[in-house]
Scaffold this motif. Structure first.
Motif, PDB file in Angstrom:
ATOM      1  N   VAL A  52       0.842  -1.203   0.000  1.00 18.45           N
ATOM      2  CA  VAL A  52       0.000   0.000   0.000  1.00 18.45           C
ATOM      3  C   VAL A  52       0.874   1.249   0.000  1.00 18.45           C
ATOM      4  O   VAL A  52       0.595   2.225  -0.714  1.00 18.45           O
ATOM      5  CB  VAL A  52      -0.946  -0.008   1.212  1.00 18.45           C
ATOM      6  N   ARG A  53       1.950   1.221   0.790  1.00 17.48           N
ATOM      7  CA  ARG A  53       2.847   2.373   0.842  1.00 17.48           C
ATOM      8  C   ARG A  53       3.516   2.613  -0.511  1.00 17.48           C
ATOM      9  O   ARG A  53       3.641   3.755  -0.972  1.00 17.48           O
ATOM     10  CB  ARG A  53       3.899   2.163   1.931  1.00 17.48           C
ATOM     11  N   GLU A  54       3.943   1.538  -1.168  1.00 16.61           N
ATOM     12  CA  GLU A  54       4.567   1.674  -2.486  1.00 16.61           C
ATOM     13  C   GLU A  54       3.554   2.169  -3.523  1.00 16.61           C
ATOM     14  O   GLU A  54       3.888   2.988  -4.393  1.00 16.61           O
ATOM     15  CB  GLU A  54       5.158   0.341  -2.924  1.00 16.61           C
ATOM     16  N   GLN A  55       2.317   1.681  -3.443  1.00 17.64           N
ATOM     17  CA  GLN A  55       1.280   2.152  -4.369  1.00 17.64           C
ATOM     18  C   GLN A  55       0.995   3.636  -4.171  1.00 17.64           C
ATOM     19  O   GLN A  55       0.865   4.382  -5.152  1.00 17.64           O
ATOM     20  CB  GLN A  55       0.001   1.328  -4.179  1.00 17.64           C
ATOM     21  N   ASP A  56       0.908   4.075  -2.917  1.00 16.07           N
ATOM     22  CA  ASP A  56       0.677   5.491  -2.642  1.00 16.07           C
ATOM     23  C   ASP A  56       1.845   6.331  -3.138  1.00 16.07           C
ATOM     24  O   ASP A  56       1.646   7.422  -3.706  1.00 16.07           O
ATOM     25  CB  ASP A  56       0.474   5.710  -1.147  1.00 16.07           C
ATOM     26  N   ASP A  57       3.053   5.835  -2.953  1.00 10.50           N
ATOM     27  CA  ASP A  57       4.238   6.566  -3.400  1.00 10.50           C
ATOM     28  C   ASP A  57       4.265   6.670  -4.928  1.00 10.50           C
ATOM     29  O   ASP A  57       4.578   7.735  -5.481  1.00 10.50           O
ATOM     30  CB  ASP A  57       5.494   5.849  -2.894  1.00 10.50           C
ATOM     31  N   PHE A  58       3.899   5.595  -5.607  1.00 13.97           N
ATOM     32  CA  PHE A  58       3.886   5.613  -7.067  1.00 13.97           C
ATOM     33  C   PHE A  58       2.797   6.552  -7.586  1.00 13.97           C
ATOM     34  O   PHE A  58       3.009   7.292  -8.552  1.00 13.97           O
ATOM     35  CB  PHE A  58       3.665   4.196  -7.598  1.00 13.97           C
ATOM     36  N   ARG A  59       1.629   6.545  -6.942  1.00 12.67           N
ATOM     37  CA  ARG A  59       0.562   7.454  -7.361  1.00 12.67           C
ATOM     38  C   ARG A  59       0.975   8.908  -7.164  1.00 12.67           C
ATOM     39  O   ARG A  59       0.672   9.769  -8.001  1.00 12.67           O
ATOM     40  CB  ARG A  59      -0.726   7.151  -6.582  1.00 12.67           C
ATOM     41  N   ALA A  60       1.669   9.187  -6.064  1.00 11.25           N
ATOM     42  CA  ALA A  60       2.144  10.555  -5.830  1.00 11.25           C
ATOM     43  C   ALA A  60       3.134  10.975  -6.912  1.00 11.25           C
ATOM     44  O   ALA A  60       3.110  12.117  -7.385  1.00 11.25           O
ATOM     45  CB  ALA A  60       2.788  10.658  -4.446  1.00 11.25           C
ATOM     46  N   LEU A  61       4.004  10.054  -7.320  1.00  9.83           N
ATOM     47  CA  LEU A  61       4.952  10.353  -8.391  1.00  9.83           C
ATOM     48  C   LEU A  61       4.221  10.617  -9.702  1.00  9.83           C
ATOM     49  O   LEU A  61       4.549  11.566 -10.432  1.00  9.83           O
ATOM     50  CB  LEU A  61       5.939   9.194  -8.548  1.00  9.83           C
ATOM     51  N   MET A  62       3.233   9.800 -10.024  1.00  8.78           N
ATOM     52  CA  MET A  62       2.481   9.992 -11.255  1.00  8.78           C
ATOM     53  C   MET A  62       1.689  11.297 -11.233  1.00  8.78           C
ATOM     54  O   MET A  62       1.550  11.964 -12.259  1.00  8.78           O
ATOM     55  CB  MET A  62       1.535   8.801 -11.483  1.00  8.78           C
ATOM     56  N   ARG A  63       1.171  11.677 -10.067  1.00 10.05           N
ATOM     57  CA  ARG A  63       0.468  12.964  -9.973  1.00 10.05           C
ATOM     58  C   ARG A  63       1.421  14.121 -10.226  1.00 10.05           C
ATOM     59  O   ARG A  63       1.061  15.101 -10.899  1.00 10.05           O
ATOM     60  CB  ARG A  63      -0.179  13.104  -8.594  1.00 10.05           C
ATOM     61  N   ALA A  64       2.640  14.017  -9.687  1.00 15.23           N
ATOM     62  CA  ALA A  64       3.624  15.083  -9.906  1.00 15.23           C
ATOM     63  C   ALA A  64       3.976  15.193 -11.385  1.00 15.23           C
ATOM     64  O   ALA A  64       4.049  16.301 -11.942  1.00 15.23           O
ATOM     65  CB  ALA A  64       4.876  14.816  -9.072  1.00 15.23           C
ATOM     66  N   VAL A  65       4.200  14.066 -12.047  1.00 19.47           N
ATOM     67  CA  VAL A  65       4.533  14.074 -13.473  1.00 19.47           C
ATOM     68  C   VAL A  65       3.359  14.614 -14.292  1.00 19.47           C
ATOM     69  O   VAL A  65       3.539  15.398 -15.234  1.00 19.47           O
ATOM     70  CB  VAL A  65       4.936  12.666 -13.934  1.00 19.47           C
ATOM     71  N   ALA A  66       2.133  14.205 -13.934  1.00 19.47           N
ATOM     72  CA  ALA A  66       0.952  14.685 -14.663  1.00 19.47           C
ATOM     73  C   ALA A  66       0.762  16.187 -14.481  1.00 19.47           C
ATOM     74  O   ALA A  66       0.386  16.895 -15.429  1.00 19.47           O
ATOM     75  CB  ALA A  66      -0.290  13.929 -14.187  1.00 19.47           C
ATOM     76  N   LEU A  67       1.021  16.694 -13.293  1.00 16.74           N
ATOM     77  CA  LEU A  67       0.907  18.127 -13.045  1.00 16.74           C
ATOM     78  C   LEU A  67       1.937  18.902 -13.859  1.00 16.74           C
ATOM     79  O   LEU A  67       1.633  19.940 -14.461  1.00 16.74           O
ATOM     80  CB  LEU A  67       1.090  18.408 -11.553  1.00 16.74           C
ATOM     81  N   PHE A  68       3.141  18.379 -13.894  1.00 15.98           N
ATOM     82  CA  PHE A  68       4.211  18.981 -14.689  1.00 15.98           C
ATOM     83  C   PHE A  68       3.809  19.022 -16.164  1.00 15.98           C
ATOM     84  O   PHE A  68       3.940  20.049 -16.841  1.00 15.98           O
ATOM     85  CB  PHE A  68       5.477  18.145 -14.487  1.00 15.98           C
ATOM     86  N   ASP A  69       3.303  17.910 -16.653  1.00 14.04           N
ATOM     87  CA  ASP A  69       2.873  17.804 -18.046  1.00 14.04           C
ATOM     88  C   ASP A  69       1.738  18.784 -18.354  1.00 14.04           C
ATOM     89  O   ASP A  69       1.761  19.494 -19.366  1.00 14.04           O
ATOM     90  CB  ASP A  69       2.444  16.362 -18.315  1.00 14.04           C
ATOM     91  N   ARG A  70       0.754  18.849 -17.469  1.00 11.37           N
ATOM     92  CA  ARG A  70      -0.399  19.728 -17.691  1.00 11.37           C
ATOM     93  C   ARG A  70       0.016  21.194 -17.735  1.00 11.37           C
ATOM     94  O   ARG A  70      -0.423  21.963 -18.599  1.00 11.37           O
ATOM     95  CB  ARG A  70      -1.426  19.515 -16.591  1.00 11.37           C
ATOM     96  N   ASP A  71       0.854  21.591 -16.781  1.00  8.64           N
ATOM     97  CA  ASP A  71       1.280  22.994 -16.744  1.00  8.64           C
ATOM     98  C   ASP A  71       2.020  23.388 -18.014  1.00  8.64           C
ATOM     99  O   ASP A  71       1.766  24.462 -18.589  1.00  8.64           O
ATOM    100  CB  ASP A  71       2.170  23.233 -15.525  1.00  8.64           C
ATOM    101  N   LEU A  72       2.923  22.535 -18.469  1.00  3.94           N
ATOM    102  CA  LEU A  72       3.704  22.874 -19.660  1.00  3.94           C
ATOM    103  C   LEU A  72       2.831  22.940 -20.906  1.00  3.94           C
ATOM    104  O   LEU A  72       3.016  23.817 -21.757  1.00  3.94           O
ATOM    105  CB  LEU A  72       4.831  21.867 -19.855  1.00  3.94           C
ATOM    106  N   ARG A  73       1.884  22.045 -21.023  1.00  4.64           N
ATOM    107  CA  ARG A  73       1.018  22.054 -22.205  1.00  4.64           C
ATOM    108  C   ARG A  73       0.091  23.269 -22.227  1.00  4.64           C
ATOM    109  O   ARG A  73      -0.484  23.588 -23.272  1.00  4.64           O
ATOM    110  CB  ARG A  73       0.204  20.758 -22.274  1.00  4.64           C
ATOM    111  N   GLN A  74      -0.072  23.950 -21.097  1.00  6.84           N
ATOM    112  CA  GLN A  74      -0.907  25.134 -21.033  1.00  6.84           C
ATOM    113  C   GLN A  74      -0.091  26.423 -20.997  1.00  6.84           C
ATOM    114  O   GLN A  74      -0.645  27.493 -20.718  1.00  6.84           O
ATOM    115  CB  GLN A  74      -1.815  25.058 -19.795  1.00  6.84           C
ATOM    116  N   ALA A  75       1.206  26.328 -21.264  1.00  8.86           N
ATOM    117  CA  ALA A  75       2.051  27.524 -21.254  1.00  8.86           C
ATOM    118  C   ALA A  75       1.626  28.483 -22.353  1.00  8.86           C
ATOM    119  O   ALA A  75       1.276  28.074 -23.467  1.00  8.86           O
ATOM    120  CB  ALA A  75       3.516  27.128 -21.438  1.00  8.86           C
ATOM    121  N   VAL A  76       1.640  29.779 -22.045  1.00 14.92           N
ATOM    122  CA  VAL A  76       1.233  30.817 -22.995  1.00 14.92           C
ATOM    123  C   VAL A  76       2.285  31.921 -23.002  1.00 14.92           C
ATOM    124  O   VAL A  76       3.098  32.043 -22.098  1.00 14.92           O
ATOM    125  CB  VAL A  76      -0.151  31.407 -22.642  1.00 14.92           C
TER     126      VAL A  76
END
Length: 225
Positions: A52-76
């Motif tokens: 469970v701890r590893e799954q939570d850690d992996f989800r947190a990593l994926m959220r960080a990567v997704a946030l990074f991706d979203r912000d860059l794709r919305q750059a103006v």
């Protein structure tokens, strides 16, 4: 003694229970089996908790990567004023381990009188990957970003930027860029991200920025949104 009495005594003799030694042996066997069962159950619980701890850690990593991706794709293309209003900060500033830019899509669920643009930055502080957001685009003297730790135990955070000539550069705007021709306000075509994390190794992402935004900066308030 007649046969009838002998049969009666034999029945009583056969009705005897376990001896003390037999009871002790049975209790010892039961205790050993209970100890083995408890050890197995404890191992299952620990394994599940680790999973469970590893799954939570992996989800947190994926959220960080997704946030990074979203912000860059919305750059103006939207430059901002510096803290003292004496200089203009380009729409996109990038270094080898840090970048700051203006993005679209700042949620406004309460329909407040503010822009839907937001200034964000990403940087590596020690072994922590941080994301910062500014409350306003054009800053006052005391304006500071609100920082959030996206990921700790980060070994490296490296960035590269793809220019219009399809060349990867280590900084943006390029050192030989000319603000007069709009180079300092333009966005890179793509950003390459290398993220080294404990437990997951190196993650590499190439994020393409939206290329059909206007190539000229709409400027500061009074000249655009």
């Amino acid at each position: 003694m007649n046969r009838k009495k002998m049969d009666k005594y034999a029945k009583y003799k056969l009705a005897y229970g376990f001896s003390l030694i037999e009871l002790l042996v049975a209790v010892a066997i039961f205790a050993a089996m209970a100890a083995m069962a408890w050890g197995g159950l404890s191992s299952i619980v620990r394994t599940r908790a680790d999973l469970v701890r590893e799954q939570d850690d992996f989800r947190a990593l994926m959220r960080a990567v997704a946030l990074f991706d979203r912000d860059l794709r919305q750059a103006v293309v939207r430059s901002v004023r510096s803290n003292y209003g004496t200089a203009t900060v380009p729409a996109f500033i990038g270094a080898a381990d840090r970048m700051e830019f203006t993005r679209l899509g700042f949620a406004n669920p309460q329909a407040e009188l503010r822009s839907n643009l937001q200034r964000v930055l990403y940087q590596l502080d020690g072994d922590k990957l941080e994301r910062g957001v500014y409350a306003v685009l054009d800053r006052a003297p005391g304006t500071q970003p609100q920082m959030t730790v996206l990921r700790d135990k980060v070994g490296a955070f490296r960035l590269r930027y793809l220019d219009a000539q399809q060349r990867w550069v280590a900084a943006w705007p390029e050192p030989n860029g000319n603000a007069a021709d709009g180079t300092s306000a333009a966005l890179p075509r793509a950003v390459e991200v290398h993220l080294e994390t404990a437990g997951y190794g190196e993650i590499t992402r190439v994020i393409e920025l939206v290329s059909d935004w206007p190539t000229t900066d709409p400027g500061l308030p009074g000249a655009g949104s």
